[in-house]
Design a protein around this motif. Structure first.
Motif, short mmCIF file in Angstrom:
data_model
loop_
_atom_site.label_atom_id
_atom_site.label_comp_id
_atom_site.label_asym_id
_atom_site.label_seq_id
_atom_site.Cartn_x
_atom_site.Cartn_y
_atom_site.Cartn_z
N SER A 84 76.36 53.10 9.28
CA SER A 84 75.39 52.07 9.77
C SER A 84 74.02 52.20 9.68
O SER A 84 73.33 51.17 9.93
N THR A 85 73.35 53.38 9.89
CA THR A 85 72.11 53.47 9.94
C THR A 85 71.60 54.54 8.66
O THR A 85 72.40 55.10 8.18
N GLY A 86 70.14 54.73 8.78
CA GLY A 86 69.89 55.63 7.78
C GLY A 86 69.09 56.53 8.32
O GLY A 86 68.89 56.78 9.39
N VAL A 87 68.26 57.37 7.50
CA VAL A 87 67.50 58.71 8.01
C VAL A 87 66.34 58.37 8.44
O VAL A 87 65.84 58.78 9.29
N ALA A 88 65.83 56.87 8.22
CA ALA A 88 64.56 56.22 9.02
C ALA A 88 64.85 55.58 10.13
O ALA A 88 63.91 55.22 10.78
N THR A 89 66.07 55.41 10.57
CA THR A 89 66.26 54.53 11.75
C THR A 89 65.78 55.39 13.00
O THR A 89 66.30 56.60 13.25
N GLY B 223 73.50 48.78 18.63
CA GLY B 223 74.68 49.25 19.28
C GLY B 223 75.46 50.39 18.61
O GLY B 223 76.68 50.45 19.24
N LYS B 224 75.07 50.72 17.55
CA LYS B 224 75.90 51.60 16.71
C LYS B 224 74.93 52.79 15.79
O LYS B 224 73.83 52.25 15.90
N GLY B 225 75.75 53.81 15.38
CA GLY B 225 75.05 54.58 14.59
C GLY B 225 75.88 55.97 14.43
O GLY B 225 76.91 55.89 14.61
N VAL B 226 75.14 56.97 13.79
CA VAL B 226 75.85 58.29 13.61
C VAL B 226 75.19 59.09 14.57
O VAL B 226 74.22 58.93 15.32
N CYS B 227 75.64 60.47 14.30
CA CYS B 227 75.30 61.65 15.17
C CYS B 227 73.73 61.78 15.51
O CYS B 227 73.20 61.91 16.60
N GLN B 228 73.08 61.53 14.22
CA GLN B 228 71.71 61.33 14.38
C GLN B 228 70.95 60.49 15.40
O GLN B 228 70.21 60.60 16.15
N ASP B 229 71.70 59.46 15.24
CA ASP B 229 71.09 58.12 16.22
C ASP B 229 71.55 58.60 17.65
O ASP B 229 70.67 58.18 18.62
#
Lengths: 437, 258
Positions: B145-150, B159-165
């Motif tokens: 749902s997100t990228g490395v630049a998020t 309201g969503k993302g992965v572990c990095q977020d």
């Protein structure tokens, strides 16, 4: 002097042929323009210069110690002289430089310190430029042309020779070099300051290189020359930090040198100026420079800052709110005369907007008293008129010494109502004579 | 109880056309850290090129090199064994940079407002935990749902993302709440992809907390890199010349040896 004034057209014509120009942003688009030269020099007496020279060397010495400290032991922060967040929230602070001591321990090798002389005769520091400040080549070439047009002027006046700039630059590079050739690194001939890059390379005997000419292998920088590849010991780069290494900073940069940072980190190349200097020439940090001088050198500052107020300080904030209509407000993140607002020029509504913006982002701004600085005469279509002018002094710091170039770039505003003399705002320049007695 | 972990970390980059002048910086070997001892570790590259190892300012290991000749793939495989033993952690001083916002962890008004609505405990350890719970409850984990630049602000807004977020939002809030906190990437025990979590400085110890999984870390978390945020310590970065698209396949495994 009249002899010089008579040659104004010729000199400007020659400057145009050399490509003495710079780029400006106006209304969001980029324009290139010539840098108009006015032949009436700014004259600084020997006595005055002696003070300036001492004060500038003192200031730059302290700034270099500050940079070494904040990327190293952080003593000045631990001692509470400069607040932590002023350093670590600064956009110019680069964590990638933590713990790296550059060759010779010098961060700001070429410093451009901007000053103005008040009507009270006092010189005030306006700002420190520690990120590859530009401009030394303009007075250099202009002096050269003035000498050619009017040799007598330079025979009959006791003017300190300033032609050693290239040699000073070379000595600075040599003093921090890790072994190898000296390089001036330019973004290329389409850059507005290309004249300066090529002229300084020529004057200092360095090689002029662009991105494709340099590469890194085994943490060493090499220059691809027609005689085979040569190791680079000192890199005077005229490209901003963020574009220098796509593997460490801005990934999309095409004008950088991949893995330059690994060579730098390994201590295999000196980069002039060092990376991360933006943490010390931020307009917020400016406020603390006199404190740094006392802290690191145990001396009283010889040159003074313009009276400056910080919105994050409660007393200062009250003062700013009460005197906003007479102060000049500067955005700490901007440079080159951008983000500067004079309270006196604003309508009531705009002033109120500014007040709210400052209250909402106190860390982003500083406020200063407007220095009523001395006007200098310039020739405007055959008439002598008075205009605001500043002085950028160049201070060169090598591993062994700090030297102030006995000259400088005097810039003036063409607009009679403007206090902003930055070349990026479209002003002109003058020669700066330091008298030898 | 300490654990002896064995890890493999495989990355395969495939280019749609040959590329040249490929310079890379990898951070895919774990360093010795308080509580983490590297017993042996190695990196294999294909095409095989020499690389040098450097340490950056955060103590992370960098594997640096370049491939000059045309190549259509770049594979690297890290493997090794590591002893993780929390009893071996030592009290450390905290660098002030972990108290300040960084690029990815800058607050937005939305984040600040939300932080102000939370009823948070005073005690730092309880505070650290309460924030992890709050982030975990507020954010939905959605792969891709997100990228490395998020940034934290963007992911929070979505309201969503992965572990990095999860980690970035946690760091933004924790620092604002007065904690010193840092970003960690590495491999937790198991199989799949690499992971990102946080460490909070509590009583002089960097203490791991995983907002994505809402738990304190244990000795099954193998740390590869530390930074203020993702931008300080990506596990790989490269630039090359050539009109090629790049696809990446990642596989890691961390298992406990008895």
């Amino acid at each position: 002097m009249d002899d010089l004034i008579r040659h104004e057209k010729q000199i400007n014509h020659q400057l145009a042929r050399y490509g003495v120009k710079f780029g400006i942003y106006k209304d969001g688009t980029f324009h290139e323009r010539l840098f108009p030269f006015d032949t009436i020099p700014r004259i600084i007496t020997a006595q005055e210069w002696e003070q300036l020279e001492k004060g500038l060397a003192q200031r730059v010495t302290a700034l270099n110690l500050f940079l070494k400290d904040i990327y190293g032991k952080k003593q000045i922060l631990a001692d509470g002289i400069v607040p932590e967040d002023f350093v670590y929230r600064s956009p110019g602070y680069l964590p990638q430089c933590e713990g790296i001591t550059p060759p010779g321990g010098i961060y700001s090798h070429i410093s451009g310190i901007d000053l103005v002389k008040g009507k009270d005769g006092v010189w005030y520091i306006l700002e420190d430029n520690l990120r590859i400040p530009s401009g030394a080549s303009y007075p250099l070439i202009a002096r050269e042309l003035c000498r050619r047009c009017s040799p007598d002027t330079f025979r009959h006046n006791h003017i300190v020779d300033n032609r050693q700039y290239g040699q000073l630059l070379r000595q600075t590079m040599d003093s921090v070099s890790t072994g190898g050739i000296n390089v001036v690194f330019t973004p290329g001939r389409y850059n507005a300051a290309y004249f300066e890059h090529s002229y300084l390379a020529e004057q200092s005997g360095a090689v002029l290189a662009e991105a494709g000419d340099l590469y890194v292998r085994d943490s060493v920088v090499y220059y691809r020359s027609i005689h085979g590849d040569q190791r680079v010991g000192a890199l005077y780069r005229r490209v901003s930090d963020e574009y220098m290494d796509p593997l460490c900073f801005e990934p999309s940069s095409l004008i950088g040198i991949p893995n330059l940072m690994t060579a730098y980190r390994a201590g295999n190349v000196a980069v002039l100026n060092a990376f991360g200097n933006g943490a010390a020439d931020d307009k917020g940090i400016y406020y603390f420079v006199p404190k740094m001088i006392r802290y690191y050198l145990g001396e009283e500052p010889i040159l003074c800052n313009a009276p400056t107020y910080l919105p994050i300080d409660e007393t200062d904030k009250k003062y700013i709110m009460d005197h906003l209509d007479t102060l000049v407000v500067k955005d700490v993140a901007e440079a080159g005369g951008y983000g500067v607002v004079f309270g006196s020029k604003l309508t009531k509504e705009k002033l109120e907007d500014l007040r709210q913006t400052i209250l909402a982002n106190p860390r982003r701004f500083i406020a200063q008293e407007v220095i009523d600085f001395q006007d200098l005469p310039i020739m405007d279509e055959g008439q002598k008129v008075e205009r605001k002018a500043d002085l950028r002094a160049f201070v060169l710091s090598g591993a062994d010494k700090t030297v102030v170039w006995p000259s400088g770039l005097t810039r003036f505003s063409r607009n009679p109502d403007s206090f902003i003399v930055n070349s990026s705002q479209g002003g002109g320049f003058k020669d700066t004579w330091i008298l030898s007695r | 109880m300490s654990r002896l972990l064995h890890f493999t970390y495989d990355i395969q980059l495939a280019f749609s056309a040959p590329v040249v002048q490929h310079a890379f910086v990898l951070r895919c070997l774990p360093p010795d850290l308080p509580g983490q001892q590297i017993l042996d570790a190695g990196l294999t590259l294909d095409p095989s090129v020499p690389f040098s190892i450097q340490r950056d300012n955060f103590g992370n290991l960098l594997e640096v090199g370049q491939l000059e000749d045309p190549h259509d793939h770049f594979w690297y495989r890290a493997r090794g064994s590591v002893r993780v033993d929390f009893a071996q952690r030592q009290l450390v001083r905290c660098s002030p940079i972990f108290r300040q916002p960084s690029f990815y962890t800058r607050l937005s008004p939305e984040l600040t407002d939300w932080l102000n609505t939370l009823a948070l405990p005073q005690n730092p350890r309880d505070l650290a935990w309460a924030l992890a719970q709050a982030v975990h409850d507020r954010l939905e984990y959605v792969a891709g749902s997100t990228g490395v630049a998020t940034t934290a602000a963007q992911a929070f807004h979505a309201g969503k993302g992965v572990c990095q977020d999860f980690a970035h939002i946690y760091l933004a809030l924790a620092r604002q709440a007065g904690l010193a906190a840092r970003y960690v990437n590495g491999l937790p025990q198991g199989e799949g992809a690499s992971h990102a979590w946080c460490e909070v400085w509590l009583d002089g110890l960097w203490t791991g907390i995983d907002p994505t999984r809402c738990r304190w870390t244990d000795e099954g978390y193998l740390r590869f890199n530390i930074g203020r945020d993702f931008g300080d310590c990506p596990m790989e970065r490269g630039v090359f010349r050539g009109p090629a698209d790049q696809t990446q396949t990642v596989f890691m495994r961390v298992s406990q040896q008895q």
